[in-house]
Write a protein that holds these residues in place. Structure first.
Motif, PDB file in Angstrom:
ATOM      1  N   THR A  57      48.629 -35.793  -1.783  1.00 49.45           N
ATOM      2  CA  THR A  57      47.882 -36.358  -2.899  1.00 49.45           C
ATOM      3  C   THR A  57      46.428 -36.556  -2.515  1.00 49.45           C
ATOM      4  OG1 THR A  57      48.289 -38.655  -2.270  1.00 49.45           O
ATOM      5  CG2 THR A  57      49.954 -37.602  -3.642  1.00 49.45           C
ATOM      6  N   GLY A  58      45.632 -36.990  -3.477  1.00 49.33           N
ATOM      7  CA  GLY A  58      44.218 -37.232  -3.224  1.00 49.33           C
ATOM      8  C   GLY A  58      43.946 -38.560  -2.552  1.00 49.33           C
ATOM      9  N   GLU A  59      44.987 -39.331  -2.277  1.00 51.87           N
ATOM     10  CA  GLU A  59      44.798 -40.657  -1.700  1.00 51.87           C
ATOM     11  C   GLU A  59      44.528 -40.623  -0.199  1.00 51.87           C
ATOM     12  OE1 GLU A  59      48.273 -42.867  -2.715  1.00 51.87           O
ATOM     13  OE2 GLU A  59      48.171 -42.252  -4.811  1.00 51.87           O
ATOM     14  N   LEU A  60      44.792 -39.509   0.414  1.00 48.15           N
ATOM     15  CA  LEU A  60      44.652 -39.407   1.863  1.00 48.15           C
ATOM     16  C   LEU A  60      44.085 -38.037   2.210  1.00 48.15           C
ATOM     17  CD1 LEU A  60      45.394 -41.052   4.436  1.00 48.15           C
ATOM     18  CD2 LEU A  60      47.523 -39.799   4.482  1.00 48.15           C
ATOM     19  N   ASP A  61      43.191 -37.967   3.176  1.00 53.88           N
ATOM     20  CA  ASP A  61      42.584 -36.690   3.561  1.00 53.88           C
ATOM     21  C   ASP A  61      43.498 -35.838   4.434  1.00 53.88           C
ATOM     22  OD1 ASP A  61      40.300 -37.177   2.136  1.00 53.88           O
ATOM     23  OD2 ASP A  61      39.197 -38.009   3.840  1.00 53.88           O
ATOM     24  N   LEU A  62      44.723 -36.247   4.583  1.00 50.32           N
ATOM     25  CA  LEU A  62      45.664 -35.489   5.407  1.00 50.32           C
ATOM     26  C   LEU A  62      45.844 -34.076   4.888  1.00 50.32           C
ATOM     27  CD1 LEU A  62      47.737 -35.362   7.694  1.00 50.32           C
ATOM     28  CD2 LEU A  62      49.406 -36.386   6.140  1.00 50.32           C
ATOM     29  N   ARG A  63      45.745 -33.878   3.580  1.00 49.34           N
ATOM     30  CA  ARG A  63      45.942 -32.547   3.011  1.00 49.34           C
ATOM     31  C   ARG A  63      44.912 -31.563   3.550  1.00 49.34           C
ATOM     32  NH1 ARG A  63      43.195 -35.359  -0.848  1.00 49.34           N
ATOM     33  NH2 ARG A  63      41.528 -34.263  -1.918  1.00 49.34           N
ATOM     34  N   PHE A  64      43.682 -32.025   3.831  1.00 48.98           N
ATOM     35  CA  PHE A  64      42.668 -31.141   4.400  1.00 48.98           C
ATOM     36  C   PHE A  64      43.037 -30.727   5.825  1.00 48.98           C
ATOM     37  CE2 PHE A  64      39.997 -33.750   1.427  1.00 48.98           C
ATOM     38  CZ  PHE A  64      39.854 -32.753   0.474  1.00 48.98           C
ATOM     39  N   TRP A  65      43.536 -31.670   6.590  1.00 45.97           N
ATOM     40  CA  TRP A  65      43.929 -31.362   7.963  1.00 45.97           C
ATOM     41  C   TRP A  65      45.150 -30.456   8.002  1.00 45.97           C
ATOM     42  CZ3 TRP A  65      40.556 -32.035  11.587  1.00 45.97           C
ATOM     43  CH2 TRP A  65      39.560 -32.983  11.419  1.00 45.97           C
TER      44      TRP A  65
END
Length: 52
Positions: A16-24
């Motif tokens: 989700t957009g709540e955490l920058d983990l998706r970019f990593w």
């Protein structure tokens, strides 16, 4: 392995957009595809150390 563990710890919030983990995660997956998996690198190191 670190990205996979982080996803397990944070659960679906990693997508989700709540955490920058998706970019990593995206960076990890794209670099893995570009440079090879950790298993491939372990084989290369083992061959370099012990010979083919």
């Amino acid at each position: 392995m670190a990205a996979r563990t982080a996803l397990q710890v944070h659960g679906a919030i990693g997508y989700t957009g709540e955490l920058d983990l998706r970019f990593w995660l995206a960076r990890t997956w794209s670099l893995g595809a570009a440079y090879g998996t950790s298993a491939e690198h372990r084989i290369r190191v083992r061959e370099a150390v012990f010979g083919a």
